[in-house]
Design an enzyme around this catalytic site. Structure first.
Site, PDB file in Angstrom:
ATOM      1  N   GLU A  15       0.846  -1.200   0.000  1.00 18.39           N
ATOM      2  CA  GLU A  15       0.000   0.000   0.000  1.00 18.39           C
ATOM      3  C   GLU A  15       0.880   1.249   0.000  1.00 18.39           C
ATOM      4  O   GLU A  15       2.105   1.175   0.067  1.00 18.39           O
ATOM      5  CB  GLU A  15      -0.902   0.027   1.248  1.00 18.39           C
ATOM      6  CG  GLU A  15      -2.382  -0.257   0.973  1.00 18.39           C
ATOM      7  CD  GLU A  15      -3.124   0.930   0.376  1.00 18.39           C
ATOM      8  OE1 GLU A  15      -2.467   1.905  -0.031  1.00 18.39           O
ATOM      9  OE2 GLU A  15      -4.365   0.872   0.307  1.00 18.39           O
ATOM     10  N   ARG A  98      -7.173   0.645  13.061  1.00 18.64           N
ATOM     11  CA  ARG A  98      -5.818   1.086  12.731  1.00 18.64           C
ATOM     12  C   ARG A  98      -5.870   2.167  11.660  1.00 18.64           C
ATOM     13  O   ARG A  98      -6.877   2.340  10.967  1.00 18.64           O
ATOM     14  CB  ARG A  98      -4.974  -0.076  12.220  1.00 18.64           C
ATOM     15  CG  ARG A  98      -5.493  -0.700  10.926  1.00 18.64           C
ATOM     16  CD  ARG A  98      -4.430  -1.609  10.312  1.00 18.64           C
ATOM     17  NE  ARG A  98      -4.919  -2.370   9.173  1.00 18.64           N
ATOM     18  CZ  ARG A  98      -5.022  -1.904   7.927  1.00 18.64           C
ATOM     19  NH1 ARG A  98      -4.725  -0.638   7.664  1.00 18.64           N
ATOM     20  NH2 ARG A  98      -5.447  -2.687   6.951  1.00 18.64           N
ATOM     21  N   ASN A 100      -4.982   3.553   8.045  1.00 22.12           N
ATOM     22  CA  ASN A 100      -4.895   2.933   6.730  1.00 22.12           C
ATOM     23  C   ASN A 100      -4.190   3.899   5.779  1.00 22.12           C
ATOM     24  O   ASN A 100      -3.100   4.362   6.100  1.00 22.12           O
ATOM     25  CB  ASN A 100      -6.292   2.540   6.237  1.00 22.12           C
ATOM     26  CG  ASN A 100      -6.267   1.568   5.071  1.00 22.12           C
ATOM     27  OD1 ASN A 100      -5.501   0.619   5.078  1.00 22.12           O
ATOM     28  ND2 ASN A 100      -7.112   1.797   4.077  1.00 22.12           N
ATOM     29  N   ASP A 194      -9.968   1.731  -3.882  1.00 24.17           N
ATOM     30  CA  ASP A 194      -8.907   1.691  -2.881  1.00 24.17           C
ATOM     31  C   ASP A 194      -8.093   2.977  -3.002  1.00 24.17           C
ATOM     32  O   ASP A 194      -8.655   4.059  -3.016  1.00 24.17           O
ATOM     33  CB  ASP A 194      -8.069   0.422  -3.068  1.00 24.17           C
ATOM     34  CG  ASP A 194      -7.435  -0.059  -1.777  1.00 24.17           C
ATOM     35  OD1 ASP A 194      -6.764   0.749  -1.113  1.00 24.17           O
ATOM     36  OD2 ASP A 194      -7.582  -1.236  -1.426  1.00 24.17           O
TER      37      ASP A 194
END
Length: 282
Positions: A15, A98, A100, A194
């Site tokens: 990512e 969490r 991202n 995404d």
């Protein structure tokens, strides 16, 4: 257009790619393994350091070093991960979430969002870290905070909360980072939205989780082209000059017969350059 493997990384959850102009390298993270990577296209080599917890994204710090969004908060460190300093600890509600995806903007701010990992929709938020180190919660009710980008003139910010199935636009004030007038820009019908980036022509490139590709859209949302990626879980994309780098993931997959390169770093030459990556000015 089909993206090609440039690094057979086998990342669990690749990512957060961002071009580091200081070293002409690509920074990216493997979230689940807690690794911050640096890929050098000139040599084809990749190095990394371990954070010790999940790390959602990385950005370059104008004063030198990096800024990270980890599972528990925001911190700075040297380029090699040393001298880590916690800036803000952020509790997720409910606990167990969490940070991202995130990104530094062209005006010196660092944006990062959270997500729940227990299936609770709307438990996350999008935060803005200003150069004076103050932290602001700017969007709430987020399920999986993901891609961010800004129009070349800075008056529009693009944002993907994956669970909504699309990309939204906000009016954005470059002088303050204030967001207003949220509206839907793109509905994704191939996988889920995404990470994203914006090119020099102002068009959006949206990574498609479970969609085997990246799509380019005009600023009004019209689909222009699709880059096919031979990996199911495409997570994000970023330009390094005229090269579009694409991260992917292996997490949650069990059969790799039709995608042996899942988790690899891919790239293509789409015929357009990207905008310069932002740096956090804190």
């Amino acid at each position: 257009m089909i993206a090609q493997v440039v690094l057979a990384a086998q990342a669990q959850l690749g990512e957060g790619p961002v071009w580091d102009a200081r070293s002409s390298t690509l920074r990216w993270v493997d979230i689940e393994r807690g690794e911050v990577h640096r890929f050098d296209p000139a040599s084809g080599t990749d190095t990394f350091f371990e954070v010790g917890e999940a790390v959602g994204t990385v950005a370059v710090r104008a004063a030198g070093g990096l800024v990270l969004a980890t599972r528990t908060g925001l911190c700075t460190c040297l380029d090699d991960g040393g001298r880590r300093t916690l800036l803000h600890e952020v509790d997720t509600d409910p606990p167990g979430g969490r940070f991202n995806d995130g990104k530094a903007d062209p005006w010196g701010r660092f944006w990062a969002g959270t997500m729940g990992e227990d299936g609770v929709d709307g438990a996350g938020a999008l935060y803005r870290l200003d150069p004076d180190h103050t932290l602001h919660q700017v969007v709430t009710g987020v399920s999986i905070s993901n891609g961010l980008g800004w129009s070349p003139d800075g008056t529009t910010m693009y944002y993907a909360d994956t669970e909504t199935g699309g990309v939204d636009a906000f009016d954005h004030d470059p002088s303050s980072g204030t967001l207003t007038r949220r509206r839907r820009l793109i509905d994704i019908d191939r996988g889920w939205p995404d990470g994203l980036t914006v090119d020099a022509e102002g068009c959006l490139w949206v990574a498609l989780w479970d969609g085997w590709g990246v799509r380019r859209h005009t600023p009004d949302g019209t689909l222009l082209t699709t880059v096919d990626v031979p990996a199911q879980r495409v997570t994000s994309c970023a330009f390094g000059g005229s090269t579009l780098y694409i991260t992917t993931a292996r997490t949650g997959l069990h059969d790799f017969a039709d995608q042996p390169n899942a988790g690899s770093l891919f790239a293509c030459q789409p015929g357009v350059a990207g905008l310069p990556a932002g740096e956090w000015a804190g």
